[in-house]
Design a protein around this motif. Structure first.
Motif, PDB file in Angstrom:
ATOM      1  N   THR A  93      73.776  11.052  12.007  1.00 34.03           N
ATOM      2  CA  THR A  93      73.964  10.901  10.562  1.00 34.03           C
ATOM      3  C   THR A  93      72.865  10.024   9.970  1.00 34.03           C
ATOM      4  O   THR A  93      72.205   9.268  10.694  1.00 34.03           O
ATOM      5  CB  THR A  93      75.324  10.233  10.248  1.00 34.03           C
ATOM      6  OG1 THR A  93      75.325   8.931  10.843  1.00 34.03           O
ATOM      7  CG2 THR A  93      76.495  11.050  10.775  1.00 34.03           C
ATOM      8  N   GLU A  94      72.727  10.073   8.646  1.00 34.49           N
ATOM      9  CA  GLU A  94      71.703   9.264   7.983  1.00 34.49           C
ATOM     10  C   GLU A  94      71.938   7.756   8.185  1.00 34.49           C
ATOM     11  O   GLU A  94      70.983   7.015   8.401  1.00 34.49           O
ATOM     12  CB  GLU A  94      71.628   9.594   6.483  1.00 34.49           C
ATOM     13  CG  GLU A  94      70.468   8.854   5.816  1.00 34.49           C
ATOM     14  CD  GLU A  94      70.248   9.238   4.367  1.00 34.49           C
ATOM     15  OE1 GLU A  94      71.012  10.066   3.824  1.00 34.49           O
ATOM     16  OE2 GLU A  94      69.296   8.687   3.773  1.00 34.49           O
ATOM     17  N   PRO A  95      73.211   7.284   8.123  1.00 39.78           N
ATOM     18  CA  PRO A  95      73.398   5.831   8.297  1.00 39.78           C
ATOM     19  C   PRO A  95      72.799   5.283   9.602  1.00 39.78           C
ATOM     20  O   PRO A  95      72.300   4.149   9.629  1.00 39.78           O
ATOM     21  CB  PRO A  95      74.921   5.676   8.271  1.00 39.78           C
ATOM     22  CG  PRO A  95      75.393   6.791   7.390  1.00 39.78           C
ATOM     23  CD  PRO A  95      74.467   7.953   7.714  1.00 39.78           C
ATOM     24  N   GLU A  96      72.787   6.078  10.684  1.00 34.47           N
ATOM     25  CA  GLU A  96      72.202   5.535  11.921  1.00 34.47           C
ATOM     26  C   GLU A  96      70.683   5.386  11.762  1.00 34.47           C
ATOM     27  O   GLU A  96      70.089   4.449  12.294  1.00 34.47           O
ATOM     28  CB  GLU A  96      72.584   6.378  13.154  1.00 34.47           C
ATOM     29  CG  GLU A  96      71.783   7.638  13.375  1.00 34.47           C
ATOM     30  CD  GLU A  96      72.304   8.499  14.517  1.00 34.47           C
ATOM     31  OE1 GLU A  96      73.482   8.900  14.467  1.00 34.47           O
ATOM     32  OE2 GLU A  96      71.547   8.798  15.450  1.00 34.47           O
ATOM     33  N   VAL A  97      70.081   6.302  11.022  1.00 28.72           N
ATOM     34  CA  VAL A  97      68.633   6.197  10.776  1.00 28.72           C
ATOM     35  C   VAL A  97      68.366   4.953   9.917  1.00 28.72           C
ATOM     36  O   VAL A  97      67.447   4.175  10.176  1.00 28.72           O
ATOM     37  CB  VAL A  97      68.107   7.468  10.052  1.00 28.72           C
ATOM     38  CG1 VAL A  97      66.592   7.385   9.873  1.00 28.72           C
ATOM     39  CG2 VAL A  97      68.482   8.732  10.826  1.00 28.72           C
ATOM     40  N   GLN A  98      69.215   4.761   8.901  1.00 25.56           N
ATOM     41  CA  GLN A  98      69.019   3.613   7.998  1.00 25.56           C
ATOM     42  C   GLN A  98      69.152   2.280   8.733  1.00 25.56           C
ATOM     43  O   GLN A  98      68.355   1.360   8.545  1.00 25.56           O
ATOM     44  CB  GLN A  98      70.047   3.668   6.860  1.00 25.56           C
ATOM     45  CG  GLN A  98      69.800   4.798   5.894  1.00 25.56           C
ATOM     46  CD  GLN A  98      70.943   4.931   4.882  1.00 25.56           C
ATOM     47  OE1 GLN A  98      72.114   4.892   5.253  1.00 25.56           O
ATOM     48  NE2 GLN A  98      70.600   5.097   3.614  1.00 25.56           N
ATOM     49  N   LEU A  99      70.182   2.185   9.592  1.00 29.25           N
ATOM     50  CA  LEU A  99      70.371   0.918  10.297  1.00 29.25           C
ATOM     51  C   LEU A  99      69.230   0.668  11.285  1.00 29.25           C
ATOM     52  O   LEU A  99      68.726  -0.447  11.424  1.00 29.25           O
ATOM     53  CB  LEU A  99      71.738   0.889  11.005  1.00 29.25           C
ATOM     54  CG  LEU A  99      72.105  -0.440  11.654  1.00 29.25           C
ATOM     55  CD1 LEU A  99      72.062  -1.606  10.665  1.00 29.25           C
ATOM     56  CD2 LEU A  99      73.497  -0.377  12.300  1.00 29.25           C
ATOM     57  N   ALA A 100      68.787   1.752  11.959  1.00 22.23           N
ATOM     58  CA  ALA A 100      67.666   1.599  12.899  1.00 22.23           C
ATOM     59  C   ALA A 100      66.404   1.167  12.143  1.00 22.23           C
ATOM     60  O   ALA A 100      65.658   0.285  12.593  1.00 22.23           O
ATOM     61  CB  ALA A 100      67.422   2.904  13.645  1.00 22.23           C
ATOM     62  N   GLU A 101      66.180   1.772  10.970  1.00 20.05           N
ATOM     63  CA  GLU A 101      64.995   1.399  10.168  1.00 20.05           C
ATOM     64  C   GLU A 101      65.050  -0.079   9.787  1.00 20.05           C
ATOM     65  O   GLU A 101      64.052  -0.801   9.890  1.00 20.05           O
ATOM     66  CB  GLU A 101      64.925   2.260   8.892  1.00 20.05           C
ATOM     67  CG  GLU A 101      64.433   3.674   9.150  1.00 20.05           C
ATOM     68  CD  GLU A 101      64.597   4.610   7.940  1.00 20.05           C
ATOM     69  OE1 GLU A 101      64.016   5.713   7.986  1.00 20.05           O
ATOM     70  OE2 GLU A 101      65.308   4.258   6.970  1.00 20.05           O
ATOM     71  N   LEU A 102      66.228  -0.521   9.370  1.00 22.30           N
ATOM     72  CA  LEU A 102      66.380  -1.920   8.942  1.00 22.30           C
ATOM     73  C   LEU A 102      66.080  -2.878  10.108  1.00 22.30           C
ATOM     74  O   LEU A 102      65.347  -3.863   9.954  1.00 22.30           O
ATOM     75  CB  LEU A 102      67.801  -2.140   8.411  1.00 22.30           C
ATOM     76  CG  LEU A 102      68.133  -3.525   7.895  1.00 22.30           C
ATOM     77  CD1 LEU A 102      69.096  -3.447   6.691  1.00 22.30           C
ATOM     78  CD2 LEU A 102      68.772  -4.408   8.965  1.00 22.30           C
ATOM     79  N   LEU A 103      66.606  -2.559  11.281  1.00 25.06           N
ATOM     80  CA  LEU A 103      66.393  -3.461  12.433  1.00 25.06           C
ATOM     81  C   LEU A 103      64.914  -3.463  12.826  1.00 25.06           C
ATOM     82  O   LEU A 103      64.344  -4.512  13.148  1.00 25.06           O
ATOM     83  CB  LEU A 103      67.291  -3.055  13.600  1.00 25.06           C
ATOM     84  CG  LEU A 103      68.800  -3.230  13.346  1.00 25.06           C
ATOM     85  CD1 LEU A 103      69.623  -2.630  14.489  1.00 25.06           C
ATOM     86  CD2 LEU A 103      69.155  -4.714  13.156  1.00 25.06           C
TER      87      LEU A 103
END
Ligand SMILES: Cc1ncc(COP(=O)(O)O)c(C=O)c1O
Length: 442
Positions: A93-103
């Motif tokens: 899902t997109e949220p996993e991409v977003q959290l990975a990007e943030l980290l």
């Protein structure tokens, strides 16, 4: 010794039911209280209310995970939105991409990230990654280091003095009954903050060591922090000897916008994360430089490390975690730091006023009054202090703080963004009252 709770008939009744269906009535060892735990009912902001209606400031924040305390509006909205959209699925899902990007943007060592469901799981996968990367199997960790519940990394977490062995080359001691000797044989135990002995051990075992794992802040009881020179030595030696350096930042990530590695200016090869990055939902993550994370790559065929999991990267933890972390701007970390510094500074003044032996430790949003005559610099000193009354004093302090409307983890203070100066005023008055009663213990 466990803290004693106030008279609580509803909790007592729940505990009685619990004793019928859970060993001794508990499912988490760390929550043991006498004669039974207080059961929580609800929470709001930094206040938590038990089933009897007792309301206290929550300084435990679920073992440091809840950096925003309870029920923050943005997080509640994110939960409603995500649970309406999708709770779990095998599709990414997109949220996993977003959290990975943030980290990857914030944490210096993270060029790539994989997700898990707990800090323990992150550590387990990190060990597999380091073994696959180096082709070696042993691990090194510091005596007294906590890295979750995996039997290999739990070795020598709390060994008793009879089993310690040579202070310059500690024994690998099982933390559980029944751990196979073969597991212990895979662990080299380093004496925390003893640079020369640890360096010698790393050099002696270099051909067998896949990794060194260390919590760069070590915020468990006693707050025995690895010294900067010790971490620098680990960084230099591991690099020279072909050993993967892992910072276990499951807890310490709350110390700054870029984790403790950013704060201390030392970049490990791999980083394990958890707690705050899930916004209150179960989570773990492993991040690292591309070179090290390549063990998960399928670009050239089968990966060296196969990693999956039913709830891995579930959209609830990913989305809520992302929203929670986005709220942790540099300004939000600065404000937590300011409150933490104020609390630590005034704790020290109160301690000195009452003539309680000890000192105040902590960084950023974490603080604790260590009631020990001497400064504690490693696990053995901590264990001896614990035997010589430190544990008892902590339990009494925790019990007295409860009476003052303060719920703490062994007398330690874990702050959240739900707190403000008024809460700190209330806290300091409670500490004053508690220490006035404790004075006679010294
Ligand atoms: C440094 C460190 N590593 C690993 C863990 C384990 O994380 P979890 O409880 O999510 O399995 C903890 C938990 O307190 C921790 O403090």
């Amino acid at each position: 010794m466990q803290p004693v709770i106030p008279n609580a008939p509803k909790s007592a009744a729940l505990f009685e039911r619990s004793r019928q269906v859970m060993p001794s009535g508990y499912t988490r060892q760390m929550t043991v209280q006498k004669p039974h735990p207080l059961y929580a009912h609800h929470a709001e902001g930094c206040w938590i209310t038990d089933v009897e209606g007792g309301r206290r400031v929550d300084y435990t924040n679920n073992f440091t995970a809840l950096i925003h305390g309870h029920g923050r509006r943005e997080i509640l909205e994110a939960i409603t939105q995500q649970s309406g959209n999708l709770i779990s699925s095998i599709m990414p899902t997109e949220p996993e991409v977003q959290l990975a990007e943030l980290l990857c943007e914030r944490i210096p060592s993270c060029e790539e990230v994989r997700f898990m469901n707990s800090g323990t799981e992150a550590v387990m996968i990190a060990v597999k990654a380091a073994r696959a990367f180096t082709g070696k199997s042993k691990i090194a960790k510091v005596e007294g280091g906590y890295h979750g519940q995996f039997d290999l990394t739990e070795t020598s977490f709390q060994p008793s003095p009879e089993l310690w062995g040579d202070p310059k080359a500690p024994n690998a001691v099982s933390n559980q009954v029944g751990t196979p000797q073969s597991v212990l044989d895979e662990v080299v135990v380093l004496p925390l903050n003893d640079i020369e002995s640890s360096r010698a051990l790393l050099r002696r075992h270099a051909d067998e060591l896949s990794l060194v794992i260390i919590d760069p802040l070590r915020m468990q009881m006693g707050l025995v922090e690895p010294e900067l020179d010790y971490l620098t030595m680990l960084r230099e030696e591991t690099e020279r000897l072909g050993i993967v350096l892992i910072f276990d930042e499951v807890m310490s990530l709350r110390s700054s916008y870029s984790g403790t590695q950013g704060l201390k200016g030392i970049t490990p090869d791999l980083t394990t994360m958890g707690k705050i990055i899930g916004g209150g939902f179960p989570i773990g993550a492993l991040g690292g430089k591309r070179e090290f994370m390549s063990v998960f790559s399928i670009d050239e065929g089968d990966p060296k490390v196969k990693h999956s999991g039913t709830f891995t990267a579930n959209p609830m933890s990913m989305h809520i975690g992302h929203v929670a972390m986005e709220l942790m701007t540099p300004a939000a970390f600065d404000e937590l730091d300011r409150l933490g510094q104020r609390l630590r500074g005034e704790l020290e003044e109160i301690r000195a006023h009452f003539g309680i032996p000890g000192y105040v430790e902590g960084v950023g949003s974490v603080g604790a009054l260590i009631m020990s005559e001497n400064h504690i610099g490693n696990y053995r000193e901590l264990a001896l202090a614990a035997r010589n009354g430190l544990l008892e004093r902590i339990a009494v302090f925790q019990s007295l703080l409860m009476e003052e409307g303060l719920s703490t983890m062994r007398g330690g203070f874990i702050l959240s963004t739900a707190m403000d100066d008024e809460v700190i005023d209330f806290t300091l008055q409670g500490v004053r009252n508690a220490l006035a009663k404790m004075k006679s213990m010294f």
